[in-house]
Design an enzyme around this catalytic site. Structure first.
Site, mmCIF file in Angstrom:
data_model
loop_
_atom_site.group_PDB
_atom_site.id
_atom_site.type_symbol
_atom_site.label_atom_id
_atom_site.label_comp_id
_atom_site.label_asym_id
_atom_site.label_seq_id
_atom_site.Cartn_x
_atom_site.Cartn_y
_atom_site.Cartn_z
ATOM 1 N N GLU A 81 -0.728 -3.497 -5.104
ATOM 2 C CA GLU A 81 -0.200 -4.766 -5.605
ATOM 3 C C GLU A 81 0.816 -5.391 -4.651
ATOM 4 O O GLU A 81 1.059 -6.598 -4.704
ATOM 5 C CB GLU A 81 0.476 -4.553 -6.970
ATOM 6 C CG GLU A 81 -0.483 -4.287 -8.117
ATOM 7 C CD GLU A 81 -1.148 -5.555 -8.626
ATOM 8 O OE1 GLU A 81 -0.809 -6.641 -8.137
ATOM 9 O OE2 GLU A 81 -2.006 -5.455 -9.511
ATOM 10 N N GLU A 112 -6.764 18.451 -5.414
ATOM 11 C CA GLU A 112 -5.333 18.509 -5.725
ATOM 12 C C GLU A 112 -4.745 19.899 -5.491
ATOM 13 O O GLU A 112 -3.536 20.059 -5.337
ATOM 14 C CB GLU A 112 -5.061 18.055 -7.155
ATOM 15 C CG GLU A 112 -5.425 19.019 -8.239
ATOM 16 C CD GLU A 112 -5.006 18.514 -9.610
ATOM 17 O OE1 GLU A 112 -4.387 19.309 -10.331
ATOM 18 O OE2 GLU A 112 -5.265 17.346 -9.951
#
Length: 304
Positions: A81, A112
């Site tokens: 953003e 992960e």
């Protein structure tokens, strides 16, 4: 009960799947709302983190977001953003997501746990960069490896986790603890923990943008107005800041090639866009300071 708060069972989850839909949704809503309050206690560390982000970006260094799973997606959403909202160059922002950004709606869990992958991905980190590392548990091997590598490379590290005493906080320059209550769906940290992470990221990046001069009176004056909707929004900002009609404001936005700051200075009396850009550069990109300089010049001319 698990020793990790993020894995604990919610006190009202018994028989959840047998409740009427409206009661389930009410319980889920309360869980999200309760999680949001965890951000309040983290405000001092969020402020410290925003300083670190602003310092790195002001120095021309990179801002790096790192995480895995749903926490990594919260980080990636904030990162993506920033160019459109605050005009921060995409080249200055890096996203390290365990396994990479997925092309389909599936995030593999294996990456992960891969500390070596985290260390390899973190090779892009350089001295002076700022790395935001997020993990709900605070124990994710990938994210821990990124943080450790970042410290070795001389970068500042911001750690965000939802468990007190998380290993991710160890030696972090800013440690943002979001102590969210147990999830209504035990261990589903995309819910309450994710909500708190999203709020914290929103606050952190917004404060950093304010420190960098990208916000003026609540307006995102460094947005990249690269489509018609945003050019209309840019014109509204110019009209509000300089108190000119909207049609005149649009003329200034077009003359400024979509730059709100430049358009504001043109509307305030600066003759050329290049002069406006130079004035902003001299004032560290701070629109308010540039406007004060214009007012001072006008006052001096009146007195003369």
């Amino acid at each position: 009960m698990s020793e990790k708060a993020t894995e604990a069972r919610h006190g009202k989850a018994e028989g959840l799947d047998r409740l009427p839909p409206m009661e389930i949704l009410a319980l889920l809503a309360k869980g999200q709302q309760a999680a949001s309050h965890a951000v309040d206690a983290a405000i001092p560390e969020i402020s410290k983190a925003a300083d670190l982000v602003a310092t790195s970006l002001r120095a021309g260094r990179k801002l790096i977001y790192a995480g895995a799973g749903s926490a990594g997606l919260m980080a990636a959403a904030d990162a993506m953003e920033l160019p459109g909202t605050y005009g921060i160059s995409p080249e200055r922002i890096t996203i390290l997501l365990a396994g990479g950004l997925p092309q389909i709606a599936d995030i593999p869990g294996g990456p992960e746990d891969d500390a070596e992958l985290g260390e390899r991905d973190a090779a892009v980190i350089e001295a002076g960069d700022c790395v935001l590392c997020v993990s709900a548990s605070g124990t994710t091997p990938y994210t821990l490896a990124v943080a450790e590598t970042a410290r070795r490379h001389g970068a500042s590290v911001v750690a965000i986790a939802n468990n007190p005493g998380a290993p991710l906080f160890r030696d972090a320059d800013a440690a943002i603890l979001l102590a969210t209550p147990p999830e209504v769906i035990a261990g589903s940290t995309r819910m309450g923990a994710g909500t708190a992470q999203k709020i914290a990221f929103n606050m952190l990046s917004t404060l950093a943008a304010i420190k960098l001069g990208h916000v003026h009176d609540g307006h995102m004056v460094n947005l990249r107005a690269d489509n018609e909707k945003l050019r209309i929004r840019a014109a509204r900002m110019v009209a509000d800041i300089v108190a000119v009609p909207s049609d005149e404001a649009r003329i200034w936005v077009d003359a400024a090639d979509g730059s709100v700051k430049v358009a504001v200075l043109l509307a305030a009396g600066v003759e050329h866009a290049e002069e406006a850009r130079a004035m902003l550069a001299e004032n560290g990109g701070l629109l308010r300071t540039a406007l004060e300089e214009i007012q001072l010049k006008k006052s001096s001319m009146k007195r003369a």
